[in-house]
Design a protein around this motif. Structure first.
Motif, PDB file in Angstrom:
ATOM      1  N   PHE A  49      41.140  43.647  39.701  1.00 34.71           N
ATOM      2  CA  PHE A  49      40.713  42.284  39.996  1.00 34.71           C
ATOM      3  C   PHE A  49      39.495  42.254  40.920  1.00 34.71           C
ATOM      4  O   PHE A  49      38.907  41.194  41.127  1.00 34.71           O
ATOM      5  N   LYS A  50      39.136  43.398  41.515  1.00 37.81           N
ATOM      6  CA  LYS A  50      37.938  43.466  42.351  1.00 37.81           C
ATOM      7  C   LYS A  50      36.732  43.996  41.590  1.00 37.81           C
ATOM      8  O   LYS A  50      35.632  44.020  42.140  1.00 37.81           O
ATOM      9  N   MET A 104      40.871  43.378  32.354  1.00 38.14           N
ATOM     10  CA  MET A 104      39.473  42.968  32.407  1.00 38.14           C
ATOM     11  C   MET A 104      39.166  41.906  31.348  1.00 38.14           C
ATOM     12  O   MET A 104      38.447  40.935  31.611  1.00 38.14           O
ATOM     13  N   ALA A 105      39.713  42.071  30.142  1.00 45.83           N
ATOM     14  CA  ALA A 105      39.507  41.064  29.096  1.00 45.83           C
ATOM     15  C   ALA A 105      40.180  39.749  29.468  1.00 45.83           C
ATOM     16  O   ALA A 105      39.631  38.661  29.231  1.00 45.83           O
ATOM     17  N   MET A 106      41.372  39.819  30.064  1.00 43.29           N
ATOM     18  CA  MET A 106      42.049  38.597  30.498  1.00 43.29           C
ATOM     19  C   MET A 106      41.286  37.909  31.619  1.00 43.29           C
ATOM     20  O   MET A 106      41.232  36.668  31.676  1.00 43.29           O
ATOM     21  N   ARG A 107      40.709  38.678  32.529  1.00 46.02           N
ATOM     22  CA  ARG A 107      39.919  38.070  33.607  1.00 46.02           C
ATOM     23  C   ARG A 107      38.737  37.299  33.050  1.00 46.02           C
ATOM     24  O   ARG A 107      38.399  36.215  33.531  1.00 46.02           O
ATOM     25  N   MET A 108      38.094  37.859  32.027  1.00 48.44           N
ATOM     26  CA  MET A 108      36.979  37.147  31.394  1.00 48.44           C
ATOM     27  C   MET A 108      37.466  35.875  30.704  1.00 48.44           C
ATOM     28  O   MET A 108      36.780  34.839  30.726  1.00 48.44           O
ATOM     29  N   PRO A 146      52.329  42.325  28.556  1.00 49.84           N
ATOM     30  CA  PRO A 146      53.261  41.864  29.604  1.00 49.84           C
ATOM     31  C   PRO A 146      52.966  42.470  30.967  1.00 49.84           C
ATOM     32  O   PRO A 146      53.118  41.801  31.998  1.00 49.84           O
ATOM     33  N   LEU A 147      52.518  43.728  30.996  1.00 53.38           N
ATOM     34  CA  LEU A 147      52.202  44.359  32.271  1.00 53.38           C
ATOM     35  C   LEU A 147      50.981  43.707  32.919  1.00 53.38           C
ATOM     36  O   LEU A 147      50.954  43.499  34.132  1.00 53.38           O
ATOM     37  N   ALA A 148      49.979  43.355  32.113  1.00 50.78           N
ATOM     38  CA  ALA A 148      48.808  42.651  32.647  1.00 50.78           C
ATOM     39  C   ALA A 148      49.188  41.250  33.136  1.00 50.78           C
ATOM     40  O   ALA A 148      48.698  40.795  34.186  1.00 50.78           O
ATOM     41  N   ALA A 149      50.068  40.553  32.405  1.00 53.41           N
ATOM     42  CA  ALA A 149      50.515  39.232  32.848  1.00 53.41           C
ATOM     43  C   ALA A 149      51.271  39.329  34.169  1.00 53.41           C
ATOM     44  O   ALA A 149      51.146  38.446  35.035  1.00 53.41           O
ATOM     45  N   GLN A 150      52.048  40.391  34.339  1.00 56.90           N
ATOM     46  CA  GLN A 150      52.757  40.587  35.599  1.00 56.90           C
ATOM     47  C   GLN A 150      51.783  40.794  36.755  1.00 56.90           C
ATOM     48  O   GLN A 150      52.004  40.287  37.869  1.00 56.90           O
ATOM     49  N   GLN A 151      50.693  41.511  36.508  1.00 59.25           N
ATOM     50  CA  GLN A 151      49.700  41.734  37.562  1.00 59.25           C
ATOM     51  C   GLN A 151      48.966  40.449  37.917  1.00 59.25           C
ATOM     52  O   GLN A 151      48.594  40.240  39.076  1.00 59.25           O
ATOM     53  N   PHE A 152      48.753  39.551  36.955  1.00 58.94           N
ATOM     54  CA  PHE A 152      48.125  38.262  37.252  1.00 58.94           C
ATOM     55  C   PHE A 152      49.034  37.420  38.138  1.00 58.94           C
ATOM     56  O   PHE A 152      48.566  36.747  39.057  1.00 58.94           O
ATOM     57  N   PHE A 153      50.327  37.433  37.852  1.00 59.67           N
ATOM     58  CA  PHE A 153      51.264  36.688  38.698  1.00 59.67           C
ATOM     59  C   PHE A 153      51.317  37.282  40.098  1.00 59.67           C
ATOM     60  O   PHE A 153      51.379  36.542  41.090  1.00 59.67           O
TER      61      PHE A 153
END
Length: 483
Positions: A204-205, A331-335, A358-365
């Motif tokens: 995220f950085k 990275m694609a979800m951040r965009m 699901p793992l990327a969604a967990q990191q966003f939460f």
């Protein structure tokens, strides 16, 4: 009276039949079957992402002087230094890791074995192994047992709950086949324990709006901007290879240009257009669809991630990567989520059964809290074997159709020489798909209608306007960084 009594008996009988049917349905046919039928099997447990662990922070803001004042107030006298009966061999620079008590308040607890005891706070410690250096401890959310550090991967560390009495482990163990339990290593093919992946890289950085490297000039020595836009139209819009584009310009317009010059023009245009495409304020609705597809870079398999807005069919997130890990997915979800402060109501993120989503969604939460808390709706397989696949199959078909459209333009390239070339080619194709390509869903208009690009006239003129908008975006980004 007899008829009324007979009708009442029939009603009572039908009521009993309805109650029996409702009990049968609730027992054997779930009313909301939103999970894949085989997902309850322990064989599919390895594709699931467990919930976040409990985090226990170790914060000690007090020191030995505060404790000494407290003991003086409570007992009427302070704690005196240790009176050693023999010569003390504790190093003078050694202090208590818990309360920072100095050397005179420490003594050996087990002789020459190395363990020390603090007289102020009664803490046992070893001078070479400080357990108080931990800032936090990860615990299992099911049994509160401390997680064990098991494996180190490229971008994350695997922590595992090894408690044999953990309810999560016992629940999964009941579903394992008896034949596998009787084998020596039969349980090894199942994921039974709680597992947490701690990422060592903060995705995220990472900057997703940085300017591309190897920027070149738009000064033309032999040709002009119109020739450059003709090359883009034939190579990107019509899907011609570099050599066929060079030959078409020679046959149609008698313009002599090498295929390498066509490649240089496309790279320069991609450098200008990419920031405009990546930071454009796309319309964001309540349903996103995502998928990944394969490319070849020097004969080795690479990956491209796509995220589209289901309502407009526009590509709002994309990424090129050399691996299929969760990092490129984030990275694609951040965009895709940029310019959004929170998710819309009834938000749906449609993907396949791959565990990276699901793992990327967990990191966003974990990073943004409840504003970006969402579940991945997984459409598994090619047939509608469950209620989820039947309800959301059209969205999965959208992203699969997008993959086929991209592969049609990618196939003439026969793969890329490096990942920079793949990035430049994908940036041009996404710009063409979003702003120039007619789509049947929009009555043969592009998914994103920009007023300035729409008034560009023919296709070479629209490409020149996109390069101009890209240059303005780069100038605004440079001015923002200097302020």
């Amino acid at each position: 009276m007899v008829i009324i009594q007979y009708l009442c008996e029939i009603i009572q009988f039908l009521y009993q039949q309805n109650c029996w049917l409702i009990n049968f349905i609730c027992h054997y046919i779930p009313l909301k079957q939103w999970s894949f039928d085989d997902s309850h099997s322990p064989k599919y447990q390895k594709y699931k992402v467990d919930q976040l662990p409990k985090i226990v922070y170790h914060s000690q803001d007090w020191n030995w002087q505060d404790l000494n004042r407290y003991y003086t107030w409570k007992y009427g006298k302070p704690i005196k230094p240790v009176r050693h009966r023999s010569e003390c061999d504790i190093p003078e620079d050694c202090t208590c890791p818990c309360c920072k008590a100095p050397h005179p308040f420490l003594y050996r607890n087990n002789g020459r074995r190395g363990q020390l005891l603090c007289k102020v706070c009664s803490t046992l410690f070893h001078p070479d192994e400080n357990r108080f250096s931990k800032v936090l401890t990860l615990k299992c959310p099911h049994c509160s047992h401390t997680l064990e550090h098991k494996k180190d991967r490229k971008h994350f560390v695997i922590h595992k709950c090894i408690n044999p009495q953990c309810p999560y482990y016992l629940h999964n163990l009941k579903k394992v086949d008896k034949e596998d339990l009787e084998k020596e290593h039969g349980k090894a093919k199942y994921k039974l324990h709680y597992i947490y992946r701690e990422f060592t890289i903060d995705f995220f950085k990472m900057d997703i709006t940085s300017l591309p490297k190897n920027a070149s000039s738009l000064k033309f020595s032999k040709h002009n901007a119109y020739i450059m836009s003709l090359c883009l139209t034939m190579h990107v819009n019509l899907g011609l290879s570099l050599r066929k584009t060079s030959q078409a310009l020679k046959d149609l317009y008698d313009i002599s240009i090498s295929h390498q010059m066509v490649a240089n023009y496309c790279k320069t245009a991609a450098i200008c257009i990419k920031p405009f495409v990546d930071t454009y304020p796309y319309e964001k609705n309540s349903v996103f669809a995502a998928d990944e597809t394969y490319i070849k870079v020097r004969g080795i398999k690479g990956y491209i991630w796509f995220i589209i807005n289901a309502a407009s069919r526009a590509i709002i997130g994309y990424q090129v990567s050399d691996n299929r890990g969760v990092g490129p997915c984030i990275m694609a979800m951040r965009m895709a989520f940029q310019h959004m402060k929170e998710l819309p109501e009834k938000f749906r993120f449609i993907a396949d059964g791959y565990s990276a989503y699901p793992l990327a969604a967990q990191q966003f939460f974990r990073q943004f809290g409840d504003n970006f808390k969402f579940e991945i709706t997984q459409v598994i397989g090619l047939t509608n074997d469950d209620a989820v696949s039947k309800a959301f199959r059209p969205y999965k078909q959208m992203i699969e159709r997008l993959n086929r459209t991209y592969k049609a333009s990618y196939r003439p390239t026969n793969g890329f020489d490096n990942y920079d070339g793949a990035n430049y080619d994908l940036a041009l194709w996404v710009a063409y798909y979003n702003f120039l390509r007619p789509h049947q869903h929009h009555r043969f208009r592009p998914p994103v209608e920009d007023e300035m690009i729409r008034n560009g006239g023919n296709m070479p003129g629209k490409w020149q306007l996109m390069i101009l908008l890209g240059q303005q975006t780069i100038l605004n980004m440079q001015n923002a960084t200097t302020v």
